[in-house]
Design a protein around this motif. Structure first.
Motif, PDB file in Angstrom:
ATOM      1  N   PHE A 177       0.818  -1.218   0.000  1.00  0.00           N
ATOM      2  CA  PHE A 177       0.000   0.000   0.000  1.00  0.00           C
ATOM      3  C   PHE A 177       0.856   1.274   0.000  1.00  0.00           C
ATOM      4  N   PRO A 178       1.632   1.479  -1.060  1.00  0.00           N
ATOM      5  CA  PRO A 178       2.582   2.606  -1.043  1.00  0.00           C
ATOM      6  C   PRO A 178       1.920   3.979  -0.948  1.00  0.00           C
ATOM      7  N   HIS A 188       8.254   0.259  11.809  1.00  0.00           N
ATOM      8  CA  HIS A 188       7.708  -0.623  12.844  1.00  0.00           C
ATOM      9  C   HIS A 188       6.707  -1.611  12.225  1.00  0.00           C
ATOM     10  N   ILE A 189       5.777  -1.089  11.444  1.00  0.00           N
ATOM     11  CA  ILE A 189       4.768  -1.954  10.824  1.00  0.00           C
ATOM     12  C   ILE A 189       5.423  -2.912   9.825  1.00  0.00           C
ATOM     13  N   GLN A 190       6.407  -2.424   9.094  1.00  0.00           N
ATOM     14  CA  GLN A 190       7.055  -3.291   8.106  1.00  0.00           C
ATOM     15  C   GLN A 190       7.785  -4.450   8.773  1.00  0.00           C
ATOM     16  N   GLN A 191       8.460  -4.154   9.875  1.00  0.00           N
ATOM     17  CA  GLN A 191       9.167  -5.226  10.597  1.00  0.00           C
ATOM     18  C   GLN A 191       8.190  -6.257  11.130  1.00  0.00           C
ATOM     19  N   LEU A 192       7.096  -5.724  11.641  1.00  0.00           N
ATOM     20  CA  LEU A 192       6.065  -6.591  12.193  1.00  0.00           C
ATOM     21  C   LEU A 192       5.481  -7.511  11.106  1.00  0.00           C
ATOM     22  N   MET A 193       5.296  -6.960   9.925  1.00  0.00           N
ATOM     23  CA  MET A 193       4.768  -7.764   8.822  1.00  0.00           C
ATOM     24  C   MET A 193       5.753  -8.853   8.414  1.00  0.00           C
ATOM     25  N   VAL A 194       7.028  -8.497   8.351  1.00  0.00           N
ATOM     26  CA  VAL A 194       8.038  -9.499   7.995  1.00  0.00           C
ATOM     27  C   VAL A 194       8.024 -10.625   9.034  1.00  0.00           C
ATOM     28  N   HIS A 214       1.366 -10.708   1.575  1.00  0.00           N
ATOM     29  CA  HIS A 214       1.571  -9.470   2.338  1.00  0.00           C
ATOM     30  C   HIS A 214       0.370  -8.541   2.213  1.00  0.00           C
ATOM     31  N   GLU A 215      -0.336  -8.638   1.094  1.00  0.00           N
ATOM     32  CA  GLU A 215      -1.489  -7.762   0.931  1.00  0.00           C
ATOM     33  C   GLU A 215      -2.769  -8.360   1.509  1.00  0.00           C
ATOM     34  N   ILE A 216      -2.695  -9.593   1.947  1.00  0.00           N
ATOM     35  CA  ILE A 216      -3.777 -10.151   2.754  1.00  0.00           C
ATOM     36  C   ILE A 216      -3.559  -9.726   4.213  1.00  0.00           C
ATOM     37  N   LEU A 217      -2.300  -9.727   4.605  1.00  0.00           N
ATOM     38  CA  LEU A 217      -1.970  -9.364   5.981  1.00  0.00           C
ATOM     39  C   LEU A 217      -2.228  -7.880   6.272  1.00  0.00           C
ATOM     40  N   ALA A 218      -1.908  -7.027   5.299  1.00  0.00           N
ATOM     41  CA  ALA A 218      -1.931  -5.581   5.563  1.00  0.00           C
ATOM     42  C   ALA A 218      -3.292  -5.063   6.051  1.00  0.00           C
ATOM     43  N   ASP A 256      -2.049 -10.870  17.331  1.00  0.00           N
ATOM     44  CA  ASP A 256      -3.442 -11.007  16.898  1.00  0.00           C
ATOM     45  C   ASP A 256      -3.554 -10.992  15.370  1.00  0.00           C
ATOM     46  N   ALA A 257      -2.710 -10.171  14.738  1.00  0.00           N
ATOM     47  CA  ALA A 257      -2.717 -10.149  13.272  1.00  0.00           C
ATOM     48  C   ALA A 257      -2.315 -11.527  12.739  1.00  0.00           C
TER      49      ALA A 257
END
Lengths: 435, 214
Positions: A177-178, A188-194, A214-218, A256-257
């Motif tokens: 979602f650029p 912070h969010i990017q690290q969490l997603m990785v 990654h776009e399901i997670l976001a 939770d994510a």
């Protein structure tokens, strides 16, 4: 329907220290917030959530992440009769005004489900912690291993695979979602997603990481974040009950994510599978896949799109089906992305969430009908296009298509008898009294 | 619409290579003269159009197909490659692993699409992100020259979508090759050169309009 005084009275039990020092609008927002939260205590509220989800009315909810966890059966109410709801809803055709609890129900019953949820979520968080810990390798602690080891059981070997996989994941995550600052400039969010996608890849090695996850997670992270923010606003006004602060706890955004993501993936993993090839543990696929011998239609996602084309689109709109056939545009060209991202590129984020409410509420089978409803929504463009124009419409789905009418149409396609009255541009729904 | 004496060609060109090599950025630079470091990962396939006034008599429409890095592993590339007449294979000079995959992409390409005469379609190799420090073979031009010859590429270019280096030139080379092939094919099949490789017939368009039930 409850009067404001009654709501205030209910809320007052929890928010004892309301003193009148706060601004009126803050207070009324808080009361509204607590009223919505209180609804979850009543098992009958499940029907309301379901109904709201099916009709695009969770948009304003401050507890969408809780609703999703209920719809996805991470949180459960005792004794649900989901199947009846859809039928009832359609037959009544009149907004039902008495779904929200008007008074505080019996204490024991009321506490049990929300309390169970907060216990369950605590358990899920603990499991995620353990999983994450078990995946943290420090190869320098190994006495027998060395970095050059090619033994696949070697700690060093695993360490290098892990690093490589995280690089692959990160490459996509930084491109999530650029246009939204929440993702784009948020380390912070990017690290969490990785971290989440990495844990998922290791927990489900047959899936590993595949582009699109990654776009399901976001959106899941986004919804949790919004709910956390709403709670923080409420806490500025007054304290709330402990189950609420347990269930919506910012500190556990990652945990939770992960739980919600795994649940969603379990329903859509077929869209990602490519025949029977499994990626290596560093996120790459085998160099010489056996797939070259097998047939394309062995791919689940391809056969699903074929099914949609022949068994839903063709009967629903023969002219549209014929046009795509004549232009030689198979659904796979654009449909694979539609399915893998659950339509994430075709709608704005806010509309996408409404569409997900709907899909989570019913079953993922609805996805098939959404595809057809989306095609029918732009049928005039498709029917008057040549090959390139048509591809352009499908690869870049026109913005501004009303998501609610897509939903209504999908319901009609799936349940023509229950939802007979689909019209291309439905008039706005009468306000639900319980909102 | 082109003037009646203008020839118009429509060509489908593939842009393939490992994930994150910069395929989407190259296409956006070429088509929209624009660069952003923030393109989303391509999922499945995407496409873009570019119209070139090749010379006084010739208009060329390029359909650029941007294929996601992970798609090599499914048989889906067979669907995506269909009717392509040229390709770019892109690697990232800052990551040697993306070069290692170039040959796999080339083999996948040659196995799944060929010209009507059975030859492989022209393919240009792009060493992208050349504005950044290189890793591995990208530092050795002679080696890449050899590699390109050995593996039947039409040529190669160092490119940068960011700084707009060599992208137009690479496209020119590929289109030149395609035109040459087209001529050879046309002569061989005694097809007039003025006919596009595949046309989007207007009849089809009007026919389907009649089918429209609205």
């Amino acid at each position: 329907m409850s009067e404001p005084e009654e709501i205030a009275q209910e809320v007052d039990e929890d928010a004892g220290q309301i003193s009148g020092d706060y601004q009126l609008d803050n207070m009324s927002a808080f009361l509204k917030y607590m009223f919505e939260w209180k609804c979850f205590y009543d098992a009958d509220y499940f029907e309301e959530i379901l109904k709201n989800s099916l009709h695009g009315e969770l948009r304003a909810s401050s507890f969408r992440s809780v609703c999703w966890q209920i719809l996805l059966k991470i949180f459960t109410y005792p004794d649900r009769k989901k199947e009846n709801i859809i039928a009832e809803d359609a037959l009544e055709n009149v907004p039902n005004s008495s779904e929200c609890p008007e008074e505080t129900p019996n204490d024991e019953e009321q506490k049990s489900c929300v309390e169970e949820w907060s216990e369950h979520i605590t358990q899920c968080r603990r499991e995620y912690e353990l999983l994450k810990e078990s995946l943290e390798l420090d190869p320098t602690l190994s006495l027998v291993d060395n970095p050059l080891s090619q033994n696949t059981e070697s700690v060093w070997y695993k360490h290098f695979c892990d690093t490589e996989l995280k690089t692959v994941i990160r490459q996509d995550v930084v491109r999530t979602f650029p246009t939204l600052d929440f993702f784009r400039n948020n380390e912070h969010i990017q690290q969490l997603m990785v971290a989440i996608l990495f844990c998922y890849a290791r927990k489900y090695p047959h899936m590993c990481y595949r582009q699109g996850m990654h776009e399901i997670l976001a959106p899941i992270i986004f919804v949790l974040h919004c709910d956390h923010q709403a709670l923080l606003h409420a806490l500025e006004v007054s304290s709330v009950d402990e189950h609420l602060t347990t269930i919506l706890n910012e500190q556990y955004l990652e945990h939770d994510a992960f739980t919600i993501f795994c649940k969603v993936m379990s329903s859509i993993e077929n869209y990602y599978l490519i025949n029977d090839s499994t990626p290596t543990s560093s996120g790459y696929f085998p160099p010489n896949p056996k797939t070259s011998l097998s047939c394309i239609t062995d791919n689940h996602v391809v056969s699903q799109l074929y099914y949609i084309n022949e068994h839903i689109l063709k009967p629903a709109d023969p002219a549209l089906h014929a046009q795509l056939y004549n232009l030689k545009i198979p659904l796979t060209l654009f449909g694979i992305r539609w399915l893998r991202l659950l339509f994430g590129r075709e709608f704005s984020l806010q509309d996408l969430l409404v569409l997900w409410d709907f899909i989570f509420a019913e079953s993922f089978e609805l996805v098939n009908y959404v595809v057809v409803a989306m095609l029918v929504a732009i049928r005039d463009q498709i029917l008057s296009s040549d090959h390139i124009e048509c591809l352009s419409y499908l690869m870049r789905y026109p913005p501004g298509i009303d998501v609610n009418s897509i939903i209504e149409h999908a319901l009609h396609l799936k349940y023509p008898h229950l939802y007979p009255e689909y019209e291309p541009s439905p008039s706005p729904d009468p306000a639900h009294p319980c909102k | 619409m082109p003037l009646p004496d203008k020839r118009e060609f429509l060509y489908k060109i593939l842009v393939i290579g490992e994930l994150g090599a910069g395929k989407t950025s190259i296409i956006k630079r070429y088509v929209h003269q624009f660069f952003s470091p923030h393109y989303r990962a391509t999922i499945g396939v995407d496409f873009a159009l570019k119209v070139i006034n090749w010379d006084q008599e010739t208009i060329i429409r390029l359909q650029l197909w941007d294929i996601a890095g992970q798609e090599r592993f499914g048989n889906m590339t067979r669907v995506y490659y269909k009717e392509a007449v040229g390709a770019f294979i892109v690697f990232d000079v800052t990551r040697a692993a993306t070069f290692d995959a170039v040959l796999k992409w080339k083999q996948d390409l040659d196995a799944k699409v060929t010209l009507p005469d059975g030859n492989s379609i022209p393919c240009v190799l792009l060493a992208n992100k050349c504005d950044q420090p290189k890793e591995g073979i990208a530092n050795n031009q002679n080696k890449i020259d050899e590699f390109v010859k050995e593996n039947n590429f039409s040529g190669w270019f160092e490119t940068s979508a960011k700084d707009n280096i060599n992208i137009d030139d690479a496209a020119k080379m590929l289109v030149q090759k395609i035109l040459e092939n087209d001529k050879v094919q046309a002569n061989g099949n005694s097809r007039p050169t003025s006919e596009p490789m595949f046309s989007l017939s207007k009849d089809q368009d009007t026919k389907s309009r009649k089918n429209c039930a609205c």
